[in-house]
Design a protein around this motif. Sequence first.
Motif, PDB file in Angstrom:
ATOM      1  N   UNK A   1      42.516  15.780  27.808  1.00 29.06           N
ATOM      2  CA  UNK A   1      41.599  15.027  27.036  1.00 29.06           C
ATOM      3  C   UNK A   1      40.538  14.498  27.952  1.00 29.06           C
ATOM      4  N   UNK A   2      39.112  14.385  27.357  1.00 31.39           N
ATOM      5  CA  UNK A   2      37.804  13.842  27.984  1.00 31.39           C
ATOM      6  C   UNK A   2      38.252  12.676  28.771  1.00 31.39           C
ATOM      7  N   UNK A   3      38.881  11.892  28.179  1.00 33.23           N
ATOM      8  CA  UNK A   3      38.994  10.441  29.131  1.00 33.23           C
ATOM      9  C   UNK A   3      39.765  10.560  30.072  1.00 33.23           C
ATOM     10  N   UNK A   4      40.822  11.584  30.134  1.00 35.71           N
ATOM     11  CA  UNK A   4      41.777  11.737  31.428  1.00 35.71           C
ATOM     12  C   UNK A   4      40.798  12.396  32.307  1.00 35.71           C
ATOM     13  N   UNK A   5      40.092  13.305  31.981  1.00 39.40           N
ATOM     14  CA  UNK A   5      39.161  14.106  33.021  1.00 39.40           C
ATOM     15  C   UNK A   5      38.066  13.224  33.448  1.00 39.40           C
ATOM     16  N   UNK A   6      37.728  12.452  32.703  1.00 38.24           N
ATOM     17  CA  UNK A   6      36.556  11.102  33.234  1.00 38.24           C
ATOM     18  C   UNK A   6      37.226  10.651  34.267  1.00 38.24           C
ATOM     19  N   UNK A   7      38.422   9.953  34.352  1.00 40.85           N
ATOM     20  CA  UNK A   7      39.218   9.414  35.374  1.00 40.85           C
ATOM     21  C   UNK A   7      39.242  10.163  36.691  1.00 40.85           C
ATOM     22  N   UNK A   8      39.706  11.266  36.208  1.00 34.50           N
ATOM     23  CA  UNK A   8      40.058  12.324  37.552  1.00 34.50           C
ATOM     24  C   UNK A   8      38.692  12.463  38.240  1.00 34.50           C
ATOM     25  N   UNK A   9      37.793  12.763  37.469  1.00 30.41           N
ATOM     26  CA  UNK A   9      36.349  12.951  38.036  1.00 30.41           C
ATOM     27  C   UNK A   9      35.655  12.103  38.966  1.00 30.41           C
ATOM     28  N   UNK A  10      35.865  10.706  38.386  1.00 31.37           N
ATOM     29  CA  UNK A  10      35.163   9.628  38.989  1.00 31.37           C
ATOM     30  C   UNK A  10      35.981   9.090  40.230  1.00 31.37           C
ATOM     31  N   UNK A  11      37.036   9.361  40.167  1.00 26.56           N
ATOM     32  CA  UNK A  11      38.110   9.057  41.338  1.00 26.56           C
ATOM     33  C   UNK A  11      38.077  10.159  42.466  1.00 26.56           C
ATOM     34  N   UNK A  12      37.626  11.338  42.152  1.00 27.78           N
ATOM     35  CA  UNK A  12      37.382  12.249  43.071  1.00 27.78           C
ATOM     36  C   UNK A  12      35.950  12.151  43.882  1.00 27.78           C
ATOM     37  N   UNK A  13      35.079  11.878  42.935  1.00 24.63           N
ATOM     38  CA  UNK A  13      33.710  11.526  43.401  1.00 24.63           C
ATOM     39  C   UNK A  13      33.772  10.335  44.593  1.00 24.63           C
ATOM     40  N   UNK A  14      34.478   9.319  44.101  1.00 21.87           N
ATOM     41  CA  UNK A  14      34.615   8.039  44.829  1.00 21.87           C
ATOM     42  C   UNK A  14      35.397   8.325  46.202  1.00 21.87           C
ATOM     43  N   UNK A  15      36.499   9.349  45.987  1.00 22.51           N
ATOM     44  CA  UNK A  15      37.373   9.621  47.281  1.00 22.51           C
ATOM     45  C   UNK A  15      36.483  10.305  48.106  1.00 22.51           C
ATOM     46  N   UNK A  16      35.628  11.428  47.775  1.00 20.79           N
ATOM     47  CA  UNK A  16      34.926  12.124  48.698  1.00 20.79           C
ATOM     48  C   UNK A  16      33.634  11.623  48.936  1.00 20.79           C
ATOM     49  N   UNK A  17      33.270  10.446  48.376  1.00 18.59           N
ATOM     50  CA  UNK A  17      31.981   9.986  48.596  1.00 18.59           C
ATOM     51  C   UNK A  17      30.895  10.854  48.416  1.00 18.59           C
ATOM     52  N   UNK A  18      30.880  11.247  47.014  1.00 17.47           N
ATOM     53  CA  UNK A  18      29.962  12.136  46.557  1.00 17.47           C
ATOM     54  C   UNK A  18      28.821  11.678  45.613  1.00 17.47           C
ATOM     55  N   UNK A  19      28.817  10.516  45.587  1.00 17.68           N
ATOM     56  CA  UNK A  19      28.018   9.605  44.609  1.00 17.68           C
ATOM     57  C   UNK A  19      26.544  10.279  44.875  1.00 17.68           C
ATOM     58  N   UNK A  20      25.913  10.448  46.030  1.00 20.07           N
ATOM     59  CA  UNK A  20      24.489  10.799  46.294  1.00 20.07           C
ATOM     60  C   UNK A  20      24.602  12.243  45.695  1.00 20.07           C
ATOM     61  N   UNK A  21      25.486  12.995  45.636  1.00 20.95           N
ATOM     62  CA  UNK A  21      25.197  14.416  45.162  1.00 20.95           C
ATOM     63  C   UNK A  21      25.132  14.429  43.750  1.00 20.95           C
ATOM     64  N   UNK A  22      25.559  13.502  43.079  1.00 20.33           N
ATOM     65  CA  UNK A  22      25.424  13.317  41.706  1.00 20.33           C
ATOM     66  C   UNK A  22      24.704  12.539  41.147  1.00 20.33           C
ATOM     67  N   UNK A  23      23.721  12.033  41.856  1.00 17.80           N
ATOM     68  CA  UNK A  23      22.650  10.960  41.591  1.00 17.80           C
ATOM     69  C   UNK A  23      23.077   9.468  41.410  1.00 17.80           C
ATOM     70  N   UNK A  24      24.350   9.100  41.898  1.00 17.49           N
ATOM     71  CA  UNK A  24      24.801   7.946  41.881  1.00 17.49           C
ATOM     72  C   UNK A  24      24.330   7.011  43.032  1.00 17.49           C
ATOM     73  N   UNK A  25      25.191   6.049  43.262  1.00 17.87           N
ATOM     74  CA  UNK A  25      24.947   4.795  44.258  1.00 17.87           C
ATOM     75  C   UNK A  25      25.539   5.642  45.563  1.00 17.87           C
ATOM     76  N   UNK A  26      24.811   5.247  46.780  1.00 17.16           N
ATOM     77  CA  UNK A  26      25.322   6.023  47.995  1.00 17.16           C
ATOM     78  C   UNK A  26      25.514   4.691  49.190  1.00 17.16           C
ATOM     79  N   UNK A  27      25.453   3.597  48.900  1.00 17.85           N
ATOM     80  CA  UNK A  27      25.745   2.493  49.822  1.00 17.85           C
ATOM     81  C   UNK A  27      27.067   1.750  49.135  1.00 17.85           C
ATOM     82  N   UNK A  28      26.626   0.268  49.147  1.00 22.33           N
ATOM     83  CA  UNK A  28      27.848  -0.644  48.738  1.00 22.33           C
ATOM     84  C   UNK A  28      27.388  -1.024  47.401  1.00 22.33           C
TER      85      UNK A  28
END
Length: 93
Positions: free
Chosen positions: A56-83
């Motif tokens: 389900x899309x909502x489960x994939x959303x949770x997984x994707x967001x958690x992975x981006x935060x864990x790997x500190x990939x926010x800048x790679x997807x255009x998100x925040x890069x600091x605090x």
Amino acid sequence: MSTKATIASDDRFHFYEEVSFSDQLTEVFLQLDDQVCSTFEKDISSQQLSATVAIPADVMDQIAIAWIKKRRLQGAVGGPVGNEWGSPDCPYE
């Protein structure tokens, strides 16, 4: 020797990595509750084994967001890069 380190989970899934006590790369695992997967197909007819899982899309959303935060990939997807809000470094989440 290794241990499970949870990246994200709820009552429908467990997303974790096997963390070893050496310098080896870790592996990431996704354990899904059978009620989450609407379909699971396994193809063994070809020379390569492949599996298709409907999540389900909502489960994939949770997984994707958690992975981006864990790997500190926010800048790679255009998100925040600091605090900033949404960053793994943000103390307000």
